[in-house]
Each structure stands twice: as structure tokens, then as C-alpha cells.
Enzyme design. Structure first.
Site, PDB file in Angstrom:
ATOM      1  N   THR A  48       0.804  -1.218   0.000  1.00 27.39           N
ATOM      2  CA  THR A  48       0.000   0.000   0.000  1.00 27.39           C
ATOM      3  C   THR A  48       0.838   1.270   0.000  1.00 27.39           C
ATOM      4  O   THR A  48       0.320   2.344   0.261  1.00 27.39           O
ATOM      5  CB  THR A  48      -0.948   0.006   1.216  1.00 27.39           C
ATOM      6  OG1 THR A  48      -0.172  -0.143   2.407  1.00 27.39           O
ATOM      7  CG2 THR A  48      -1.968  -1.104   1.114  1.00 27.39           C
ATOM      8  N   ARG A  91      -6.258  -4.405   4.202  1.00 24.92           N
ATOM      9  CA  ARG A  91      -6.911  -3.981   2.965  1.00 24.92           C
ATOM     10  C   ARG A  91      -6.874  -5.077   1.905  1.00 24.92           C
ATOM     11  O   ARG A  91      -7.819  -5.252   1.144  1.00 24.92           O
ATOM     12  CB  ARG A  91      -6.313  -2.685   2.450  1.00 24.92           C
ATOM     13  CG  ARG A  91      -6.905  -1.502   3.205  1.00 24.92           C
ATOM     14  CD  ARG A  91      -6.852  -0.242   2.399  1.00 24.92           C
ATOM     15  NE  ARG A  91      -5.553   0.384   2.379  1.00 24.92           N
ATOM     16  CZ  ARG A  91      -5.064   1.155   3.346  1.00 24.92           C
ATOM     17  NH1 ARG A  91      -5.760   1.382   4.429  1.00 24.92           N
ATOM     18  NH2 ARG A  91      -3.879   1.689   3.221  1.00 24.92           N
ATOM     19  N   SER A 121       1.851   2.721  -2.476  1.00 21.25           N
ATOM     20  CA  SER A 121       1.290   3.506  -3.561  1.00 21.25           C
ATOM     21  C   SER A 121       0.008   2.801  -3.992  1.00 21.25           C
ATOM     22  O   SER A 121       0.057   1.769  -4.651  1.00 21.25           O
ATOM     23  CB  SER A 121       2.279   3.561  -4.728  1.00 21.25           C
ATOM     24  OG  SER A 121       1.684   4.201  -5.820  1.00 21.25           O
ATOM     25  N   GLU A 122      -1.124   3.345  -3.567  1.00 20.97           N
ATOM     26  CA  GLU A 122      -2.381   2.696  -3.913  1.00 20.97           C
ATOM     27  C   GLU A 122      -3.439   3.740  -4.235  1.00 20.97           C
ATOM     28  O   GLU A 122      -3.365   4.884  -3.786  1.00 20.97           O
ATOM     29  CB  GLU A 122      -2.879   1.800  -2.783  1.00 20.97           C
ATOM     30  CG  GLU A 122      -3.395   2.556  -1.577  1.00 20.97           C
ATOM     31  CD  GLU A 122      -3.939   1.653  -0.477  1.00 20.97           C
ATOM     32  OE1 GLU A 122      -4.400   0.539  -0.752  1.00 20.97           O
ATOM     33  OE2 GLU A 122      -3.902   2.092   0.672  1.00 20.97           O
ATOM     34  N   ILE A 123      -4.382   3.308  -5.018  1.00 21.46           N
ATOM     35  CA  ILE A 123      -5.560   4.120  -5.303  1.00 21.46           C
ATOM     36  C   ILE A 123      -6.728   3.288  -4.804  1.00 21.46           C
ATOM     37  O   ILE A 123      -6.895   2.132  -5.226  1.00 21.46           O
ATOM     38  CB  ILE A 123      -5.694   4.404  -6.813  1.00 21.46           C
ATOM     39  CG1 ILE A 123      -4.475   5.168  -7.303  1.00 21.46           C
ATOM     40  CG2 ILE A 123      -6.978   5.173  -7.091  1.00 21.46           C
ATOM     41  CD1 ILE A 123      -4.373   5.274  -8.809  1.00 21.46           C
TER      42      ILE A 123
END
Length: 140
Positions: free
Chosen positions: A31, A70, A33-35
Site C-alpha cells: 500500500t 486492505r 502507492s495505492e488508489i
């Protein structure tokens, strides 16, 4: 088990097969770098899962991270087609790295495709390509 404890239903197109063989295989989405759709994080299912995991104490005693939580929630509650693995983005985190498969994108990265961890046998990104299959909760 979460489903028994909360009466929640897993998505029939889930991707739990990516995270579990006979037990948790440590695959997760990094996570750094996550959208993410915040409606998903705020959803009833996500909140119930988070509360369940919090009560189990794993975040404190087992160091379950935001990535673990997540990833588990996405694998349980989203259809695998709703999850996009950004394999066209260069990424490096410790020993894990991804070099884009497209030659055009590789030209924009400082990476060596031959050293991409995607090609390693234990790679979770390679596993996503082949193992993002649905599992029934009883199969785990």
C-alpha cells in the site's frame, strides 16, 4: 472465523485463492502507492472486518498491517475484476520490484525487466495472474 462471527457474505467472484492455499501465504497488495475507493474503506463489510481483526489482537501482536487488512478485505468483498494490479508501473520496495512489461514504459523507468520480482516463483504478482480465483470461506 469472520463470516461465522458476523454473518457477512463474501463476494462470489472473490480473489481469496490468491491469498490462501491451505493457510495465509503472505500475499498482499503493498500500500505504499495505492488508489482506493474510500466508499470501500467506509463500507459496512470493511468496518466489520476491521473490528473483527482488531478484537483478535493481530494488529498489535502479529503486526498485521494496513496492507494485510486492505488486501484481505479486497480479496473477500470485491470481485477480482474490481482490483487492478498496476503491473505497468515501475515499483521497488526492499527486495520486491516491478518493471513494467511494456517496452515503452520500461524506457521511462530505471529498471531491469530480467530482475523484476514478478518472475520469481514465490511472487505474489505472478500469483495474481494465475491464482486470483474465488474460494468459498469453508475452503480456507
Amino acid at each position: 472465523m469472520f463470516q461465522t462471527a458476523t454473518n457477512e457474505t463474501f463476494n462470489s467472484g472473490n480473489s481469496l485463492g490468491w491469498m490462501f492455499d491451505m493457510e495465509y501465504n503472505r500475499c498482499q497488495f503493498l500500500t505504499n502507492s495505492e488508489i482506493v475507493d474510500l466508499d470501500f474503506i467506509r463500507s459496512k463489510n470493511y468496518r466489520k472486518l476491521f473490528e473483527h481483526l482488531d478484537k483478535k489482537g493481530g494488529m498489535y501482536y502479529e503486526r498485521w498491517s494496513d496492507a494485510t487488512v486492505r488486501s484481505l478485505a479486497a480479496a473477500m468483498f470485491l470481485n477480482s475484476s474490481q482490483v487492478r494490479w498496476m503491473d505497468d508501473v515501475g515499483y521497488k520496495h526492499d527486495l520486491l520490484n516491478n518493471c513494467p512489461t511494456s517496452i515503452e514504459r520500461q524506457m521511462r523507468c530505471a529498471c531491469n525487466p530480467a530482475k523484476s520480482s514478478h518472475h520469481l516463483p514465490m511472487s505474489c504478482s505472478a500469483r495474481w495472474s494465475t491464482s486470483a480465483r474465488s474460494l468459498n470461506p469453508g475452503d480456507i
